[in-house]
Scaffold this motif. Structure first.
Motif, PDB file in Angstrom:
ATOM      1  N   ARG A 197       0.847  -1.202   0.000  1.00 57.40           N
ATOM      2  CA  ARG A 197       0.000   0.000   0.000  1.00 57.40           C
ATOM      3  C   ARG A 197       0.882   1.252   0.000  1.00 57.40           C
ATOM      4  NH1 ARG A 197      -5.336  -1.319   2.049  1.00 57.40           N
ATOM      5  NH2 ARG A 197      -5.752   0.914   2.076  1.00 57.40           N
ATOM      6  N   ASN A 199       2.370   4.732  -0.335  1.00 54.52           N
ATOM      7  CA  ASN A 199       1.880   6.109  -0.290  1.00 54.52           C
ATOM      8  C   ASN A 199       3.031   7.009  -0.718  1.00 54.52           C
ATOM      9  OD1 ASN A 199       1.160   8.719   0.380  1.00 54.52           O
ATOM     10  ND2 ASN A 199       0.297   8.190   2.378  1.00 54.52           N
ATOM     11  N   GLU A 201       3.533  10.054  -0.640  1.00 56.91           N
ATOM     12  CA  GLU A 201       3.874  11.142   0.287  1.00 56.91           C
ATOM     13  C   GLU A 201       4.754  10.627   1.425  1.00 56.91           C
ATOM     14  OE1 GLU A 201       0.373  13.090   1.637  1.00 56.91           O
ATOM     15  OE2 GLU A 201      -0.228  13.760  -0.374  1.00 56.91           O
ATOM     16  N   ARG A 202       4.497   9.407   1.865  1.00 50.29           N
ATOM     17  CA  ARG A 202       5.302   8.810   2.938  1.00 50.29           C
ATOM     18  C   ARG A 202       6.529   8.101   2.391  1.00 50.29           C
ATOM     19  NH1 ARG A 202       6.008   3.621   5.189  1.00 50.29           N
ATOM     20  NH2 ARG A 202       6.326   3.589   7.460  1.00 50.29           N
ATOM     21  N   THR A 255       5.261  -0.356   4.037  1.00 47.79           N
ATOM     22  CA  THR A 255       4.715   0.843   3.402  1.00 47.79           C
ATOM     23  C   THR A 255       3.787   1.640   4.315  1.00 47.79           C
ATOM     24  OG1 THR A 255       3.049  -0.556   2.312  1.00 47.79           O
ATOM     25  CG2 THR A 255       4.966   0.096   1.004  1.00 47.79           C
ATOM     26  N   HIS A 258      -2.650   1.885   7.565  1.00 48.45           N
ATOM     27  CA  HIS A 258      -3.774   2.406   6.789  1.00 48.45           C
ATOM     28  C   HIS A 258      -5.071   1.999   7.490  1.00 48.45           C
ATOM     29  CE1 HIS A 258      -4.054  -1.736   5.295  1.00 48.45           C
ATOM     30  NE2 HIS A 258      -2.782  -1.642   4.911  1.00 48.45           N
TER      31      HIS A 258
END
Length: 302
Positions: A197, A199, A201-202, A255, A258
């Motif tokens: 998953r 992201n 931005e991360r 990752t 969430h």
């Protein structure tokens, strides 16, 4: 600077194969792969077939399997003792030391073994696509790559699918207490848990950077199309913690959390297989760099 590119040899990680592995392991018919369930046994057999297909050698105590008894501790159930297995495949490069690459293949089943974050978990399928079909897909892709790249690396590679991680790292701890090769022969351990998953931005987190003074040299100059960052700690998150406790250097790929974590909504359609492909190519670059270094010395992270 070393630019991360697809390797020249072997079958490099493929988003299509990643999707196929995850869709199979995390389908509703697999009933969440709870420890002790028939579906958990089917998942183990699937991993054995993939290991055998690429030519890995069995290094369990019963072929590829290392059977053990897991215990449900977080909730009271009538079947608290359950049969479980680690699945262990070995790539023998006739080297003195071995690198462990691992991921756990169990999940929460039908929500009756504890740890679910759903409001009413019992009777709901917890598919565990990210946690941790994504890590198993990564394990299988790395096994395929290194077993088919026509390169004899300077380290052996031990590919391990751990059972009963969700019950408290029981599979990895069992292996470390009953190892099928001497622990003194282990160089370091790579753990993949929830790598599906991404992201942007991360970015993908890589823990364990502080567990050996060699890791900074391994990471030096490495670039990737995906964002990544390092964290020094190596004693949390997943099965890497069990290896860290035995003073074995680790890296842990993740990752991030969430809203679907440990819920029935952790489904395959939410996986970013294209990003996972790039994460695995990054892992290959780091592994290749690490295999050019002498055996690592463990460092405790303060």
């Amino acid at each position: 600077m070393l630019l991360l590119v697809g390797a020249s040899f072997g079958q490099t990680p493929s988003a299509d194969r990643i999707n196929r592995h995850i869709n199979w392991l995390a389908s509703d018919k697999m009933q969440g792969r709870g420890t002790g369930s028939p579906e958990n046994a089917k998942a183990a057999a699937y991993i054995v077939r993939q290991f055998r297909k690429v030519g890995l050698k069995p290094l369990g105590t019963d072929g590829f399997y290392q059977p053990f008894t897991a215990k449900v501790r977080r909730v009271v159930v009538t079947d608290s003792l359950r049969k479980a297995n680690n699945v262990i495949g070995f790539l023998n490069n006739d080297a003195p030391y071995t690198i462990v690459i691992g991921a756990h293949y169990d999940h929460l089943g039908m929500g009756k073994q504890g740890s679910s974050l759903a409001e009413k978990p019992e009777g709901q399928i917890h598919n565990g696509a990210d946690d941790n079909a994504s890590g198993v897909a990564g394990l299988l892709e790395l096994a395929r790559y290194y077993a088919t790249n026509d390169v004899k690396e300077p380290y052996n590679l031990l590919f391990m699918a751990f059972g009963a991680e969700e019950l408290g790292l029981q599979g990895s701890r069992y292996f470390l207490n009953q190892p099928t090769l001497p622990l003194t022969n282990l160089n370091f351990m790579i753990c993949m848990d929830m790598i599906g998953r991404y992201n942007p931005e991360r970015g993908v987190g890589i823990g364990g950077y502080g567990t050996s003074e060699t890791w900074p040299q391994v990471f030096k100059g490495v670039e990737s199309p995906i964002k990544f960052f390092t964290d020094r700690a190596g004693n949390g998150g997943s099965d890497n913690a069990a290896f860290y406790a035995r003073q074995i250097p680790v890296l842990f790929f993740h990752t991030g959390g969430h809203p679907d974590y440990h819920k029935p909504t952790d489904d395959p359609d939410k996986i970013d297989a294209q990003a996972e492909e790039q994460i695995l190519k990054l892992c290959i670059r780091l592994l290749d760099n690490a295999m050019q270094q002498p055996k690592m010395t463990f460092t405790a992270v303060k």
